[in-house]
Enzyme design. Structure first.
Site, PDB file in Angstrom:
ATOM      1  N   GLY A  15     -34.110  31.755 -21.389  1.00 45.64           N
ATOM      2  CA  GLY A  15     -35.279  31.910 -22.269  1.00 45.64           C
ATOM      3  C   GLY A  15     -36.584  31.921 -21.478  1.00 45.64           C
ATOM      4  N   ARG A  83     -21.982  27.094 -19.691  1.00 47.94           N
ATOM      5  CA  ARG A  83     -20.845  26.388 -19.086  1.00 47.94           C
ATOM      6  C   ARG A  83     -21.206  25.801 -17.722  1.00 47.94           C
ATOM      7  NH1 ARG A  83     -16.486  30.629 -16.477  1.00 47.94           N
ATOM      8  NH2 ARG A  83     -17.880  32.442 -16.340  1.00 47.94           N
ATOM      9  N   ASN A  96     -21.552  26.347 -29.899  1.00 50.74           N
ATOM     10  CA  ASN A  96     -22.469  27.478 -30.060  1.00 50.74           C
ATOM     11  C   ASN A  96     -22.326  28.173 -31.412  1.00 50.74           C
ATOM     12  OD1 ASN A  96     -23.619  26.878 -27.654  1.00 50.74           O
ATOM     13  ND2 ASN A  96     -22.681  28.540 -26.477  1.00 50.74           N
ATOM     14  N   ARG A 152     -23.619  43.881 -12.000  1.00 49.37           N
ATOM     15  CA  ARG A 152     -22.869  43.205 -10.923  1.00 49.37           C
ATOM     16  C   ARG A 152     -21.975  44.211 -10.208  1.00 49.37           C
ATOM     17  NH1 ARG A 152     -21.853  37.929 -14.702  1.00 49.37           N
ATOM     18  NH2 ARG A 152     -23.665  36.763 -13.970  1.00 49.37           N
ATOM     19  N   HIS A 176     -16.831  40.304 -23.038  1.00 48.95           N
ATOM     20  CA  HIS A 176     -17.465  39.651 -21.885  1.00 48.95           C
ATOM     21  C   HIS A 176     -16.643  38.424 -21.495  1.00 48.95           C
ATOM     22  CE1 HIS A 176     -20.555  38.363 -19.159  1.00 48.95           C
ATOM     23  NE2 HIS A 176     -20.817  37.270 -19.835  1.00 48.95           N
TER      24      HIS A 176
END
Ligand SMILES: NC(=O)c1ccc[n+]([C@@H]2O[C@H](COP(=O)([O-])OP(=O)(O)OC[C@H]3O[C@@H](n4cnc5c(N)ncnc54)[C@H](O)[C@@H]3O)[C@@H](O)[C@H]2O)c1
Ligand SMILES: O=C(O)C[C@H](O)C(=O)O
EC number: 1.1.1.37
Length: 320
Positions: A15, A83, A96, A152, A176
């Site tokens: 954020g 995590r 979550n 990536r 993901h």
């Protein structure tokens, strides 16, 4: 013309980085919302104090009140937990999911016309739940993961070929997680697909295989190094690219978690696919052709996403 408004729901590591990037790029005024008192206010003020040096006029505000996100053009959601070493993204689901419920209700009440970009993990299940909790149109709720996973892949390929990252394109589709699907045939250097580059002798299949493996484990590699949390610079850059494509109607073709209703033969789920991202949100889902092997990998990944959705429904039957 009034400035655009960008609401960041969650003012933690991603954020804060999102706020900095959005302000530097003058995408609009930024509201940081978080339940942690002082954190969004402190980060907002710190970034605002850098604006005279960097020369941008975006305004920043930190808050614990959903009223402050009123009429936001874009909401980027990172609220929740990240995590730590030894955990999988899926371990975050229980906590979550509850966070997505409160965030979804907050967005529905105060910013129902926004484009919502979910980042919170486990991504595909969380963006699906967030869309349901918020009730916003499905084309206006999307998940960020594919741009990050593809970045990536691109970075590792650029290192291998010793070329500019800008000359490398890549598509990583699917969920993901460990089952994500980096597509060799749709990943290129200067438009030349990876299998052709192997044939030309510029690299070997073994090297490509190990780059694919590293890409799949890319999030875990950063978690193992940081120890206190997960990646935030590249995730934030990826979500800002999505916000920019929407706000400036750039219509980038990017891999994002998008709601499927019949595309790829699938219904009522979010998973990573190439989309056209413009002022209409997810304006088109691009259906690429798969070989039998790619199709099997994609279906395996979809299966993993569905398992997480089932786990969400068990925890909150209103999602069923
Ligand atoms: N999709 C991706 O590719 C991707 C990449 C990186 C991280 N992530 C995920 O993004 C999430 C955020 O990561 P981070 O590093 O910024 O974590 P972080 O712990 O630094 O920040 C999360 C913030 O959410 C806040 N929060 C918790 N509950 C909230 C609620 N109900 N309402 C508002 N705010 C709340 C916390 O106070 C904290 O400041 C994690 O779930 C992480 O796994 C996803
Ligand atoms: O790996 C994580 O937990 C965070 C994120 O999903 C990532 O890929 O960096």
């Amino acid at each position: 013309m009034a400035r655009k408004k960008i609401a960041l729901i969650g003012a933690g590591m991603i954020g804060g980085t999102l706020a900095h990037l959005a302000a530097q790029k003058e995408l609009g005024d930024v509201v940081l919302f978080d339940i942690a008192e002082g954190i969004p206010e402190g980060k907002g003020l710190d970034i605002a104090e850098s604006s005279p040096v960097d020369g941008y006029d975006s305004r920043l505000k930190g808050t614990q009140d959903y009223k402050d996100i009123a009429d936001a053009d874009v909401c980027i959601v990172t609220a929740g937990v990240a995590r730590k070493p030894g955990m999988s993204r899926d371990d975050l689901l229980g906590i979550n999911l509850k966070v997505m419920k409160s965030v979804g209700e907050g967005i529905k009440a105060h910013a129902p016309n926004a484009l919502v970009i979910c980042i919170t993990n486990p991504l595909d299940a969380m963006v699906w739940a967030l869309q349901k909790f918020s009730g916003l149109p499905k084309e206006k709720v999307v998940g960020m993961a594919g741009i990050l996973d593809s970045a990536r892949f691109r970075y590792f390929l650029a290192e291998e070929f010793d070329v500019s990252v800008e000359s490398v394109t890549a598509f990583v589709l699917g969920g993901h997680g460990d089952t994500m699907v980096p597509l060799e045939r749709y990943s290129t250097v200067a438009g030349i697909p990876l299998p052709d580059l192997v044939e030309m002798g510029w690299t070997t299949q073994d090297k490509i295989n190990s780059i694919i493996d590293r890409t799949r484990k890319g999030g875990g590699e950063i978690v193992a190094l940081l120890k206190t949390g997960s990646a935030y610079y590249a995730p934030a850059a990826s979500a800002i690219q999505m916000a920019e494509s929407y706000l400036r109607d750039k219509k980038l073709v990017v891999p994002c978690a998008a709601y499927l209703s019949g595309e790829y033969g699938l219904n009522d789920l979010y998973v990573g696919v190439p989309i056209v991202l413009g002022s209409g949100g997810c304006e088109r889902i691009v259906q690429v052709n798969f070989t039998a092997e790619e199709k099997a990998m994609f279906e395996n990944s979809v299966g993993a996403v569905r398992e997480l959705m089932d786990a969400c429904i068990k925890l909150d039957p209103s999602l069923g």
